[in-house]
Design a protein around this motif. Structure first.
Motif, mmCIF file in Angstrom:
data_model
loop_
_atom_site.group_PDB
_atom_site.id
_atom_site.type_symbol
_atom_site.label_atom_id
_atom_site.label_comp_id
_atom_site.label_asym_id
_atom_site.label_seq_id
_atom_site.Cartn_x
_atom_site.Cartn_y
_atom_site.Cartn_z
ATOM 1 N N ILE A 56 -5.865 -2.877 -3.664
ATOM 2 C CA ILE A 56 -5.440 -1.716 -2.885
ATOM 3 C C ILE A 56 -6.206 -0.485 -3.350
ATOM 4 O O ILE A 56 -6.287 -0.206 -4.548
ATOM 5 C CB ILE A 56 -3.921 -1.489 -3.012
ATOM 6 C CG1 ILE A 56 -3.167 -2.607 -2.285
ATOM 7 C CG2 ILE A 56 -3.515 -0.118 -2.451
ATOM 8 C CD1 ILE A 56 -1.666 -2.562 -2.469
ATOM 9 N N ASN A 57 -6.780 0.232 -2.400
ATOM 10 C CA ASN A 57 -7.480 1.488 -2.668
ATOM 11 C C ASN A 57 -6.743 2.647 -2.019
ATOM 12 O O ASN A 57 -6.161 2.495 -0.940
ATOM 13 C CB ASN A 57 -8.911 1.457 -2.118
ATOM 14 C CG ASN A 57 -9.842 0.575 -2.916
ATOM 15 O OD1 ASN A 57 -9.482 0.061 -3.978
ATOM 16 N ND2 ASN A 57 -11.037 0.382 -2.410
ATOM 17 N N ILE A 58 -6.817 3.804 -2.670
ATOM 18 C CA ILE A 58 -6.278 5.035 -2.109
ATOM 19 C C ILE A 58 -7.433 6.020 -1.942
ATOM 20 O O ILE A 58 -8.197 6.265 -2.881
ATOM 21 C CB ILE A 58 -5.175 5.637 -2.995
ATOM 22 C CG1 ILE A 58 -4.001 4.662 -3.094
ATOM 23 C CG2 ILE A 58 -4.716 6.991 -2.447
ATOM 24 C CD1 ILE A 58 -2.916 5.099 -4.062
ATOM 25 N N THR B 68 -0.537 4.298 5.506
ATOM 26 C CA THR B 68 -0.590 3.185 4.559
ATOM 27 C C THR B 68 -0.719 1.868 5.313
ATOM 28 O O THR B 68 0.078 1.577 6.209
ATOM 29 C CB THR B 68 0.670 3.145 3.660
ATOM 30 O OG1 THR B 68 1.833 2.947 4.454
ATOM 31 C CG2 THR B 68 0.811 4.438 2.872
ATOM 32 N N SER C 266 -3.874 4.775 2.102
ATOM 33 C CA SER C 266 -3.758 3.684 1.128
ATOM 34 C C SER C 266 -3.897 2.371 1.872
ATOM 35 O O SER C 266 -3.192 2.139 2.863
ATOM 36 C CB SER C 266 -2.401 3.768 0.422
ATOM 37 O OG SER C 266 -2.236 2.714 -0.511
ATOM 38 N N SER C 267 -4.797 1.507 1.406
ATOM 39 C CA SER C 267 -5.112 0.289 2.157
ATOM 40 C C SER C 267 -5.308 -0.919 1.266
ATOM 41 O O SER C 267 -5.944 -0.837 0.206
ATOM 42 C CB SER C 267 -6.407 0.476 2.968
ATOM 43 O OG SER C 267 -6.243 1.400 4.002
ATOM 44 N N ALA D 24 0.823 -1.207 0.000
ATOM 45 C CA ALA D 24 0.000 0.000 0.000
ATOM 46 C C ALA D 24 0.862 1.263 0.000
ATOM 47 O O ALA D 24 0.470 2.283 -0.590
ATOM 48 C CB ALA D 24 -0.940 -0.003 1.207
ATOM 49 N N THR E 179 -8.098 2.934 -7.393
ATOM 50 C CA THR E 179 -8.312 1.553 -6.999
ATOM 51 C C THR E 179 -7.510 0.648 -7.914
ATOM 52 O O THR E 179 -7.421 0.888 -9.123
ATOM 53 C CB THR E 179 -9.809 1.176 -7.040
ATOM 54 O OG1 THR E 179 -9.982 -0.172 -6.581
ATOM 55 C CG2 THR E 179 -10.402 1.335 -8.426
ATOM 56 N N HIS F 220 2.131 1.775 -3.585
ATOM 57 C CA HIS F 220 1.061 2.289 -4.443
ATOM 58 C C HIS F 220 0.810 3.767 -4.179
ATOM 59 O O HIS F 220 0.545 4.534 -5.117
ATOM 60 C CB HIS F 220 -0.217 1.476 -4.233
ATOM 61 C CG HIS F 220 -0.224 0.176 -4.968
ATOM 62 N ND1 HIS F 220 -0.837 -0.001 -6.196
ATOM 63 C CD2 HIS F 220 0.336 -1.022 -4.667
ATOM 64 C CE1 HIS F 220 -0.678 -1.237 -6.608
ATOM 65 N NE2 HIS F 220 0.035 -1.886 -5.696
ATOM 66 N N LEU F 221 0.886 4.193 -2.927
ATOM 67 C CA LEU F 221 0.673 5.610 -2.631
ATOM 68 C C LEU F 221 1.790 6.455 -3.232
ATOM 69 O O LEU F 221 1.538 7.545 -3.769
ATOM 70 C CB LEU F 221 0.583 5.834 -1.122
ATOM 71 C CG LEU F 221 0.192 7.254 -0.701
ATOM 72 C CD1 LEU F 221 -1.168 7.647 -1.268
ATOM 73 C CD2 LEU F 221 0.185 7.385 0.830
#
Length: 228
Positions: free
Chosen positions: A210-212, A147, A176-177, A52, A204, A55-56
């Motif tokens: 993983i979603n932000i 995150t 971010s998760s 996460a 997403t 990705h962020l």
């Protein structure tokens, strides 16, 4: 058992019965960070740079987020990677986590000091226990970051209280998760965070799950004019 069974965010005390270290190099915004991850039973999930966070960082690159001169606080910083990157990009950064995680982050800060010095200042690493210590921290931030910190439902109200305090001055939150069903991560974003914040899903990634999210404290909770 579902397809995410092998990627469950670990919480067992015996997770790392044997201690070992691993160094990884991450490059974003032209900055190279070498992060040591000290896996041990005491650190548990705080030892790792989770997907996460990666990705962020990619998302911040995509939107060309300018952190120069910004005041940033990170929750659940673990290794300190995200905070170190932000500081190398010119932000004034406070890195927080539970007390046991702070020494690892401090070591990584020292190991990633730029040859020419920090553009603004070195990140400050300090303990913060959600729902207990937040009043000891300022409410005047530009960004609040986190995150993979949303995985224990019992902490959801504590995290919400902490975010409300930190965002009183109009900070923008980026979280971010990994969206783990067994840890009710979606419940936090659907039912807890919207109680006090305007929440937007900004990215997403279905393959990595993983979603932000971007969030801003509602006007009634602000102590100052919003920054964004």
């Amino acid at each position: 058992m579902d397809e995410e069974a092998d990627e469950v965010f670990p919480a067992e005390d015996h997770l790392f019965e044997d201690s070992f270290s691993k160094e990884c190099t991450f490059s974003f915004f032209g900055q190279e960070c070498k992060i040591n991850q000290s896996f041990s039973a005491s650190l548990g999930v705080a030892a790792s740079v989770w997907d996460a966070a990666i990705h962020l960082c990619h998302f911040f690159e995509q939107i060309s987020l300018d952190l120069r001169g910004k005041r940033v606080i990170e929750l659940g910083a673990g290794t300190g990677f995200l905070s170190i990157l932000a500081a190398r990009l010119g932000a004034h950064v406070t890195l927080t986590d539970l007390p046991l995680a702070i020494p690892q982050a401090v070591r990584n800060i020292k190991a990633n000091t730029p040859m020419t010095g920090w553009p603004s200042e070195a990140p400050i690493a300090t303990p913060l226990c959600w729902g207990q210590d937040q009043e000891n921290f300022s409410s005047d931030w530009d960004f609040v970051l986190g995150t993979d910190i949303i995985y224990i439902p019992e902490t959801f109200p504590l995290l919400l209280d902490t975010l409300v305090h930190l965002c009183g001055g109009g900070a923008m939150v980026f979280l971010s998760s990994k969206m783990r069903r067994e840890h009710h991560t979606q419940d936090f974003y659907d039912n807890w965070l919207p109680q006090k914040f305007e929440v937007e899903l900004v990215q997403t990634e279905p393959e990595s799950n993983i979603n932000i999210y971007k969030a801003a404290l509602r006007a009634e909770g602000l102590t100052k004019t919003p920054k964004y």
